[in-house]
Design a protein around this motif. Sequence first.
Motif, PDB file in Angstrom:
ATOM      1  N   UNK A 173       0.837  -1.201   0.000  1.00  0.00           N
ATOM      2  CA  UNK A 173       0.000   0.000   0.000  1.00  0.00           C
ATOM      3  C   UNK A 173       0.875   1.256   0.000  1.00  0.00           C
ATOM      4  N   UNK A 174       1.917   1.272   0.849  1.00  0.00           N
ATOM      5  CA  UNK A 174       2.803   2.438   0.908  1.00  0.00           C
ATOM      6  C   UNK A 174       3.492   2.687  -0.432  1.00  0.00           C
ATOM      7  N   UNK A 175       3.937   1.611  -1.084  1.00  0.00           N
ATOM      8  CA  UNK A 175       4.616   1.766  -2.373  1.00  0.00           C
ATOM      9  C   UNK A 175       3.635   2.201  -3.458  1.00  0.00           C
ATOM     10  N   UNK A 176       2.438   1.646  -3.447  1.00  0.00           N
ATOM     11  CA  UNK A 176       1.435   2.057  -4.440  1.00  0.00           C
ATOM     12  C   UNK A 176       1.054   3.523  -4.271  1.00  0.00           C
ATOM     13  N   UNK A 177       1.086   4.026  -3.034  1.00  0.00           N
ATOM     14  CA  UNK A 177       0.805   5.441  -2.796  1.00  0.00           C
ATOM     15  C   UNK A 177       1.915   6.326  -3.360  1.00  0.00           C
ATOM     16  N   UNK A 178       3.068   5.744  -3.592  1.00  0.00           N
ATOM     17  CA  UNK A 178       4.220   6.482  -4.132  1.00  0.00           C
ATOM     18  C   UNK A 178       4.525   6.069  -5.573  1.00  0.00           C
ATOM     19  N   UNK A 179       3.521   5.608  -6.289  1.00  0.00           N
ATOM     20  CA  UNK A 179       3.714   5.095  -7.647  1.00  0.00           C
ATOM     21  C   UNK A 179       4.280   6.157  -8.579  1.00  0.00           C
TER      22      UNK A 179
END
Length: 107
Positions: free
Chosen positions: A17-23
């Motif tokens: 989730x954290x990485x997808x928020x920083x896509x």
Amino acid sequence: MSPSTALTVATPREYEVMLNQRMDRLSALLAGTDIDPEKFVGMTVQAIARHPELLAPTVDRDSLLLAVLSTAEMGLTPTGANGTHLVLYGNKVVPITDWRGLIKMGM
């Protein structure tokens, strides 16, 4: 320790989730490489899941996120098979680039 300050074990899903928020950031860091940002996230989550010590409640989550972003900036993946490993030092996670990563980066 009160419930609000209790340490909790992280899950691979939380990091996904954290990485997808920083896509957008990942896409920019991986621009000019042959690595698809969505595939990078999937490989990263798998790498984290394979190393349960990275999910311990005492691990600095920001350092893990920074290690992953640094790996993307180098144009590598944190899978170990592509030249970069996520290594726990104390409670911090650092990316360690091995010879395969150095070759891929042209060093």
